[in-house]
Every structure is written in C-alpha cells, then in structure tokens.
Design a protein around this motif. Structure first.
Motif, short mmCIF file in Angstrom:
data_model
loop_
_atom_site.label_atom_id
_atom_site.label_comp_id
_atom_site.label_asym_id
_atom_site.label_seq_id
_atom_site.Cartn_x
_atom_site.Cartn_y
_atom_site.Cartn_z
N GLY A 54 0.26 12.91 -11.33
CA GLY A 54 -0.28 12.04 -12.37
C GLY A 54 -0.87 10.77 -11.79
O GLY A 54 -0.76 10.48 -10.60
N ILE A 55 -1.49 9.96 -12.65
CA ILE A 55 -2.11 8.71 -12.21
C ILE A 55 -1.53 7.52 -12.97
O ILE A 55 -2.22 6.55 -13.24
CB ILE A 55 -3.64 8.76 -12.37
N ALA A 56 -0.22 7.59 -13.29
CA ALA A 56 0.43 6.52 -14.04
C ALA A 56 0.38 5.19 -13.28
O ALA A 56 0.24 4.12 -13.89
CB ALA A 56 1.88 6.90 -14.34
N GLN A 57 0.49 5.23 -11.96
CA GLN A 57 0.47 3.99 -11.18
C GLN A 57 -0.90 3.33 -11.24
O GLN A 57 -1.00 2.10 -11.31
CB GLN A 57 0.86 4.29 -9.73
N VAL A 58 -1.95 4.12 -11.24
CA VAL A 58 -3.30 3.56 -11.40
C VAL A 58 -3.44 2.91 -12.77
O VAL A 58 -3.91 1.78 -12.90
CB VAL A 58 -4.37 4.65 -11.23
N TRP A 111 0.90 8.78 -3.62
CA TRP A 111 -0.21 8.59 -2.70
C TRP A 111 -0.93 7.27 -2.97
O TRP A 111 -1.49 6.66 -2.06
CB TRP A 111 -1.21 9.74 -2.81
N PHE A 112 -0.94 6.84 -4.21
CA PHE A 112 -1.58 5.58 -4.61
C PHE A 112 -1.06 4.40 -3.79
O PHE A 112 -1.80 3.47 -3.46
CB PHE A 112 -1.35 5.35 -6.11
N GLU A 113 0.23 4.44 -3.43
CA GLU A 113 0.85 3.33 -2.72
C GLU A 113 0.61 3.36 -1.21
O GLU A 113 0.97 2.43 -0.51
CB GLU A 113 2.36 3.33 -2.98
N GLN A 114 0.04 4.44 -0.70
CA GLN A 114 -0.13 4.59 0.73
C GLN A 114 -1.26 3.71 1.27
O GLN A 114 -2.39 3.77 0.82
CB GLN A 114 -0.45 6.06 1.07
N LEU A 161 -4.23 1.67 2.23
CA LEU A 161 -5.28 1.02 1.43
C LEU A 161 -5.73 1.85 0.24
O LEU A 161 -6.75 1.54 -0.38
CB LEU A 161 -6.49 0.70 2.31
N ASN A 162 -4.99 2.91 -0.10
CA ASN A 162 -5.41 3.76 -1.21
C ASN A 162 -5.52 2.98 -2.52
O ASN A 162 -6.49 3.13 -3.28
CB ASN A 162 -4.44 4.92 -1.38
N ALA A 163 -4.52 2.15 -2.82
CA ALA A 163 -4.55 1.37 -4.05
C ALA A 163 -5.75 0.42 -4.06
O ALA A 163 -6.43 0.28 -5.08
CB ALA A 163 -3.25 0.59 -4.23
N ASP A 164 -6.01 -0.21 -2.93
CA ASP A 164 -7.16 -1.13 -2.84
C ASP A 164 -8.47 -0.38 -3.07
O ASP A 164 -9.38 -0.89 -3.72
CB ASP A 164 -7.18 -1.80 -1.47
N MET A 165 -8.55 0.82 -2.52
CA MET A 165 -9.77 1.61 -2.66
C MET A 165 -10.05 1.94 -4.12
O MET A 165 -11.17 1.74 -4.62
CB MET A 165 -9.66 2.90 -1.84
N ILE A 166 -9.06 2.43 -4.85
CA ILE A 166 -9.29 2.86 -6.23
C ILE A 166 -9.44 1.67 -7.18
O ILE A 166 -10.34 1.65 -8.03
CB ILE A 166 -8.17 3.82 -6.70
N LEU A 208 -12.94 -8.44 -5.13
CA LEU A 208 -12.65 -7.16 -4.51
C LEU A 208 -12.10 -7.42 -3.11
O LEU A 208 -12.82 -7.85 -2.22
CB LEU A 208 -13.93 -6.31 -4.42
N THR A 209 -10.84 -7.19 -2.93
CA THR A 209 -10.20 -7.49 -1.65
C THR A 209 -8.90 -6.74 -1.54
O THR A 209 -8.67 -5.77 -2.26
CB THR A 209 -10.00 -9.01 -1.50
N ILE A 210 -8.02 -7.16 -0.64
CA ILE A 210 -6.77 -6.45 -0.37
C ILE A 210 -5.70 -6.89 -1.35
O ILE A 210 -5.49 -8.08 -1.58
CB ILE A 210 -6.30 -6.71 1.07
N ARG A 211 -5.00 -5.91 -1.94
CA ARG A 211 -3.95 -6.22 -2.90
C ARG A 211 -2.73 -6.82 -2.21
O ARG A 211 -2.50 -6.61 -1.03
CB ARG A 211 -3.50 -4.96 -3.66
#
Length: 410
Positions: free
Chosen positions: A135-139, A339-342, A344-349, A364-367
């Motif tokens: 799922g994409i709940a974290q996003v 996977w979202f937390e891996q 720079l994945n979160a930053d990318m999405i 737009l930068t690093i979380r």
C-alpha cells in the motif's frame, strides 16, 4: 557527523523557516520544560528571527489555554499571523517525542494559502491507501500532514474529473483503464493538469496513447542491477540502486545520495516537440533490462537484453499555456509502505508531488531524518556469552599475556 545528521536541521527545515513571511510562534502547553524539545526548537529559532517559541503551564495560564482549546498537557500549537493550528502527534498519545519531520510538516502546512486537492485513481487494481503491504499509506499520510487533501477517485463511476483537481496519481495499477478514462486524462492534461504515474513491469494499463503524446515509450523488461551494490543491504539483483540523477528541481539536492527501486522497468524518451523531458533517476552501467526471467541464472544477453544506463524516472513539462506536467516512474514498489522510508525514496516521491502541484513557494529538497534503530536483540545464551567474553575471557587473556611478558623480561 552522525549517520542521519540528527543534531542538525535538514536543508528542508532550514528553508521552510527561512521563507516565513510572518512571525511564527510555537506554544507548548505543559507543566515542565522538555529539554529535548527545547533544544529542537532552538535550532529552528537560530535560523530565523521570525520563529519564536514559549513553554506555557496551562494550569497557571488558564485564559490562554482556553483560547487555544487545550485539553491535554503536552499539546503544541502554532500561531502564524492570524492562523492557529494544533500539531498532530503521530502514532500515540500526547507526550511522545516530537520529531523534526512532524514540526517541519506543520510549519509548511500552516503557511499554505489553500488546501491542494490530490486524487488517487482507483478501479484498476491500484495500490491500497491503507497501511498494508504493497500500500501507499505512508505517502498519503505525508502528503496530508503537509496540508494536502488526498481522496480516492473512480472515473468509471464518477464519469468526470472534478473541476478543482491539482494532481491525479495512478499508483501500481494492474488492469487496463477504459478508453473513456484515458481520454478524460488526456483532456485534463491538455487543460494544464498534472499526473503522477507509478508503473510496474510487465503490466499494460492501456495508457500508450497518452504516453505517446508525451514522448514516452515503455519497456516491459525488468531492470537488473549486476553491480552487486544491493548485496550489502541484503537486496537481490531485481533491486536497482541509483545515485545518478538528472538536472531537475525534484532531484537538485540529491547529490550522490542513494535511492532504491525494486521491480523497475526502463523508460525511453522519444523526441516530441513542445515537451521538455528530464530523466530523474538513471541506473549505472552495470545494470540491464532482462527479458528472460524464467532462467534461474540471470546473465546479460546482448541479443535480447537492454544494457544500462537506463532511465527509470522521468519528469515532463509542456511548453503550452497553461503548462501541464507529468512524472512517470518505472517502479510502483519503491513508494509502497516500507520502501518509502528507504534512503531518498521519500524525497523522490514527495518532491515529485510538490513539483507537480505547482506550488511556487514549495521547497524541493531533502526531508528531515529520524534516528535509526540500532538495537540488537540478544538471546539469554548470547548475552551470557558476551558477558563471559567481556568480563572473564578477555581480561584473563590480557593478564596471562602480561604475566608471560613479565616473566620473560626477568
């Protein structure tokens, strides 16, 4: 100097505070001053004179506590101009440690002039918005924490795209869209809309006509990483490790950071007049797109495989007015829960979403990073073994060597 630079505010947090147009005050309603929270707030205060904070005992300042509707000790409220906002606590009760991510998200949220409307397309086997595997709940939660309204949309039943739609996301669809749905998406994009596509390998969701308009061609082969870079992190060859990014606002601050793309398909850019295309994530030369996945031994075959480097994420923008935007990923898994937390994945999405919704004030930068869990769970046998090794065996060995050397020197 820590792994995630947990004692320094991220570039995102610093930029968010620097762009404050009005004074922002953080009010912490508690009996006592929390030294860890105070230390965090001081880091923000050092960035901008417009950032202030106070610790308030609600039992002594009853009027102020009533004004802000305080119900529990430990509540945190933000005052920005004439706006008031309560900081929502993640996963648990009041009193849990406040993270930089939570605070920065709240500061971004209170600065927004309006609520952005994002729709998740449904009805074609898309990824669930719930906290389940795949799922994409974290996003969704991250986007909502930043002040976006995220809602599911079924075009087959609604028959149209709502008038005020800032972004449509198609995440991990496994079945074809209806021809009428694709047509509505094309009309929406031609009118200045934005679309985010998270696609999986070996799936045809029927959007080839739309992608052809934007100069994108899909490849059904699976990206394989033969560099061995993923072995250190316990990943197989089907997980692409990326540290090469295009020159784009979404990835401008990534430098050589790592993003991880499991189950990816390559994307090909075909020259199309009126469309600006920028690769976002580019695999290394040691990768290739594998056609034969039935063979137990995966090796590069120049006759049927596609050699790297490969594009697995692309950002596109039309030059017409109103301008429309599209970001397409050749992987849907990289943004799913876990996977979202891996890396720079979160930053990318999240950066992709921010660019797509055309928030000119958005940064737009690093979380912000959180403390990594480095606990080691030992069995009783392992604990006793370490105890004997540390307190008995090593000291005894050192004493024995010392006695031996002393006797030799005599």
């Amino acid at each position: 100097m820590t792994e995630n630079q947990i004692y320094t505010l991220s570039t995102l947090s610093q930029a968010v505070v620097q762009k404050l147009e009005e004074p922002l005050e953080i009010l912490v309603f508690d009996r006592n001053i929390n030294p860890n929270l105070e230390s965090l707030l001081k880091k923000y205060q050092n960035i901008s004179q417009k950032f202030k904070f106070r610790f308030i005992n609600p039992e002594q300042k009853l009027g102020l506590a009533q004004e802000y509707g305080v119900q529990f000790l430990g509540e945190i409220h933000l005052q920005y101009g004439d706006k008031q906002q309560k900081l929502n606590i993640d996963n648990g009760s009041i009193g849990e440690p406040i993270t930089e991510t939570q605070l920065t998200n709240s500061i971004e949220k209170i600065q927004r002039d309006r609520i952005t409307q994002i729709y998740l397309l449904q009805g074609h086997g898309e990824a669930s918005s719930q906290l389940v595997q795949g799922g994409i709940a974290q996003v969704v939660k991250n986007l909502e924490d930043k002040g976006n309204n995220v809602t599911e949309l079924n075009l087959a039943s609604s028959g149209k795209i709502p008038d005020r739609t800032d972004l449509i996301i198609i995440a991990g669809a496994t079945r074809k869209l209806l021809t009428s749905e694709v047509s509505r998406l094309q009309t929406y994009l031609s009118a200045g809309g934005s679309l985010l596509l998270l696609l999986s390998p070996n799936t045809d969701i029927g959007i080839t006509p739309l992608l052809r308009e934007w100069g994108i061609e899909l490849d059904n082969r699976l990206v394989v990483d033969g560099s061995g870079a993923g072995d250190i992190m316990g990943f197989g060859p089907g997980v692409a490790i990326v540290n090469n990014y295009g020159n784009h606002p979404i990835t401008a601050n990534f430098a050589n950071g790592i993003s991880i793309f499991p189950e990816s398909r390559p994307l090909k850019i075909i020259k199309n007049t009126g469309i600006k295309s920028t690769p976002l994530a580019i695999t290394s030369e040691q990768t290739w797109a594998e056609r034969d996945l039935k063979n137990e031994e995966i090796v590069f075959d120049p006759n049927q495989d596609l050699s790297g480097p490969l594009n697995i994420a692309i950002a596109l923008e039309s030059d017409r007015s109103p301008s429309s935007r599209l970001v397409i990923f050749g992987s849907a898994t990289f943004a799913t829960n876990g996977w979202f937390e891996q890396q720079l994945n979160a930053d990318m999405i999240i950066n992709s979403v921010n660019w797509l919704i055309k928030e000119e004030r958005e940064i737009l930068t690093i979380r912000p990073r959180e403390v990594a869990n480095r606990r080691i769970n030992l069995s009783s046998l392992e604990a006793r073994a370490i105890d004997w090794l540390a307190w008995r065996i090593i000291p005894s060995l050192a004493l024995g060597i010392a006695i031996y050397l002393w006797s030799q020197r005599r």
